[in-house]
Design a protein around this motif. Structure first.
Motif, short mmCIF file in Angstrom:
data_model
loop_
_atom_site.label_atom_id
_atom_site.label_comp_id
_atom_site.label_asym_id
_atom_site.label_seq_id
_atom_site.Cartn_x
_atom_site.Cartn_y
_atom_site.Cartn_z
N GLU A 56 -69.04 -51.76 27.74
CA GLU A 56 -68.92 -50.53 28.53
C GLU A 56 -67.85 -49.61 27.97
O GLU A 56 -68.01 -48.38 27.99
CB GLU A 56 -68.61 -50.90 29.98
CG GLU A 56 -68.76 -49.76 30.98
CD GLU A 56 -67.49 -48.95 31.15
OE1 GLU A 56 -67.58 -47.77 31.52
OE2 GLU A 56 -66.40 -49.52 30.90
N ARG A 57 -66.76 -50.15 27.46
CA ARG A 57 -65.71 -49.32 26.87
C ARG A 57 -66.23 -48.54 25.65
O ARG A 57 -65.87 -47.39 25.45
CB ARG A 57 -64.51 -50.19 26.46
CG ARG A 57 -63.64 -50.63 27.60
CD ARG A 57 -62.29 -51.15 27.10
NE ARG A 57 -62.44 -52.29 26.21
CZ ARG A 57 -62.45 -53.56 26.61
NH1 ARG A 57 -62.33 -53.85 27.90
NH2 ARG A 57 -62.58 -54.55 25.74
N VAL A 58 -67.08 -49.19 24.88
CA VAL A 58 -67.58 -48.57 23.65
C VAL A 58 -68.77 -47.65 23.91
O VAL A 58 -68.87 -46.56 23.36
CB VAL A 58 -67.97 -49.66 22.63
CG1 VAL A 58 -68.58 -49.03 21.38
CG2 VAL A 58 -66.75 -50.51 22.27
N HIS A 59 -69.68 -48.09 24.78
CA HIS A 59 -70.95 -47.38 24.96
C HIS A 59 -71.09 -46.71 26.32
O HIS A 59 -72.14 -46.11 26.60
CB HIS A 59 -72.12 -48.37 24.78
CG HIS A 59 -72.24 -48.92 23.40
ND1 HIS A 59 -72.87 -48.25 22.38
CD2 HIS A 59 -71.80 -50.10 22.87
CE1 HIS A 59 -72.83 -48.98 21.28
NE2 HIS A 59 -72.18 -50.12 21.54
N GLY A 60 -70.07 -46.80 27.16
CA GLY A 60 -70.20 -46.29 28.52
C GLY A 60 -70.47 -44.81 28.61
O GLY A 60 -71.21 -44.36 29.49
N GLN B 178 -81.23 -47.96 20.90
CA GLN B 178 -81.22 -47.86 19.44
C GLN B 178 -79.80 -47.83 18.87
O GLN B 178 -79.56 -48.32 17.77
CB GLN B 178 -81.98 -46.61 18.99
CG GLN B 178 -83.49 -46.71 19.22
CD GLN B 178 -84.24 -45.51 18.67
OE1 GLN B 178 -83.64 -44.49 18.32
NE2 GLN B 178 -85.56 -45.63 18.59
N ASP B 179 -78.87 -47.27 19.63
CA ASP B 179 -77.49 -47.20 19.14
C ASP B 179 -76.66 -48.41 19.57
O ASP B 179 -75.45 -48.45 19.38
CB ASP B 179 -76.81 -45.92 19.63
CG ASP B 179 -76.74 -45.85 21.15
OD1 ASP B 179 -77.50 -46.59 21.82
OD2 ASP B 179 -75.94 -45.05 21.67
N GLY B 180 -77.32 -49.44 20.12
CA GLY B 180 -76.62 -50.62 20.58
C GLY B 180 -76.11 -51.47 19.41
O GLY B 180 -76.84 -51.69 18.44
N CYS B 181 -74.90 -51.95 19.52
CA CYS B 181 -74.28 -52.77 18.48
C CYS B 181 -74.62 -54.24 18.71
O CYS B 181 -75.34 -54.60 19.63
CB CYS B 181 -72.77 -52.55 18.47
SG CYS B 181 -71.97 -53.05 20.01
N ALA B 182 -74.05 -55.10 17.86
CA ALA B 182 -74.29 -56.54 18.00
C ALA B 182 -73.78 -57.06 19.34
O ALA B 182 -74.40 -57.93 19.96
CB ALA B 182 -73.62 -57.28 16.85
N SER B 183 -72.66 -56.52 19.82
CA SER B 183 -72.12 -56.94 21.11
C SER B 183 -73.05 -56.54 22.25
O SER B 183 -73.19 -57.26 23.25
CB SER B 183 -70.73 -56.33 21.33
OG SER B 183 -69.80 -56.87 20.42
#
Length: 242
Positions: A106-110, A198-203
């Motif tokens: 959430e901190r990165v993609h929120g 699509q922009d989701g990282c490995a985490s």
């Protein structure tokens, strides 16, 4: 499966007889845990799907369902041990890990995915409510159920539970199960069935995998209690409690 006519059989009973059916019901979005009393044709009608298609999927799963755990054949004390040592411990160990991962994502993609904020709130509230729920089972209901099982095995009679009948705490447990079930059905919709953008990282991918595994385990937990443990103990209570 032993059931001859699946259309008129409750979805909870179908899964109770062969847990491999849970995979089919998950695929079609059929709630077999919190509303396990619903007959298959009713569940399909509510979701506007062809019951014959689901039956074919069940038949296919039944033929390929080797290795499914035969929960329905287990003695009740073993089933309780499994619930306590696998599910209760699992919630307490995996829940905080899931929350930590969720906060990181959430901190990165929120900002790009504001639904993560709602997801974090829902999971946090769930873990708090689940802890209270587990304590009620461990401190109030399950100790008496172990005694009830032992008395039944020894051919003895039992005095009633301090709250009159096990139906009272069971009713509370099932209400709380339904609340959690509804919460996680909303989470499934919110995450688009645990899909990764699509922009989701490995985490992000790991989060969705862990969240789906957590939900699957929770639904198994609810199913085991609602459709196997509770009704069988209510039957025992009627026979040996004076």
């Amino acid at each position: 499966m032993k059931t001859a006519d699946w259309k008129d059989t409750s979805v909870g009973k179908i899964v109770a007889e062969n847990f491999a059916a849970a995979k089919v019901f998950k695929k079609y979005g059929i709630d077999f845990c919190c509303h396990g009393e619903t007959q298959l044709h009713e569940a399909c009608a509510a979701l506007k799907m062809d019951v014959e298609e689901v039956i074919q999927a069940l038949q296919h799963q039944d033929s390929d369902g080797k290795g499914a755990i035969p929960f329905a054949s287990w003695p009740l004390d073993l089933l309780m041990d499994y619930i306590l040592k696998i599910h209760h411990r699992g919630i307490r160990s995996r829940g905080p890990e899931l929350m930590e991962l969720l906060e990181k994502v959430e901190r990165v993609h929120g900002e790009a995915h504001p639904e993560l904020r709602e997801l974090k709130t829902l999971v946090s509230e769930s873990l708090q409510d689940l802890e209270m729920h587990l304590q009620k089972e461990e401190n109030v209901l399950f100790p008496y159920l172990y005694e009830l099982y032992a008395a039944q095995q020894q051919g003895q009679r039992m005095e009633p539970m301090h709250c009159g009948t096990i139906a009272n705490p069971i009713r509370v447990m099932k209400m709380e199960h339904e609340g959690e079930g509804n919460r996680y059905l909303h989470i499934i919709e919110l995450t688009r069935h645990f899909s990764v953008p699509q922009d989701g990282c490995a985490s992000y991918r790991l989060l969705m995998q862990e969240l789906e595994a957590f939900v699957d385990a929770l639904f198994e937990h609810i199913h085991l209690e609602n459709n196997l443990l509770f009704p069988r103990f209510e039957e025992i209570e009627r026979k040996i409690v004076f």
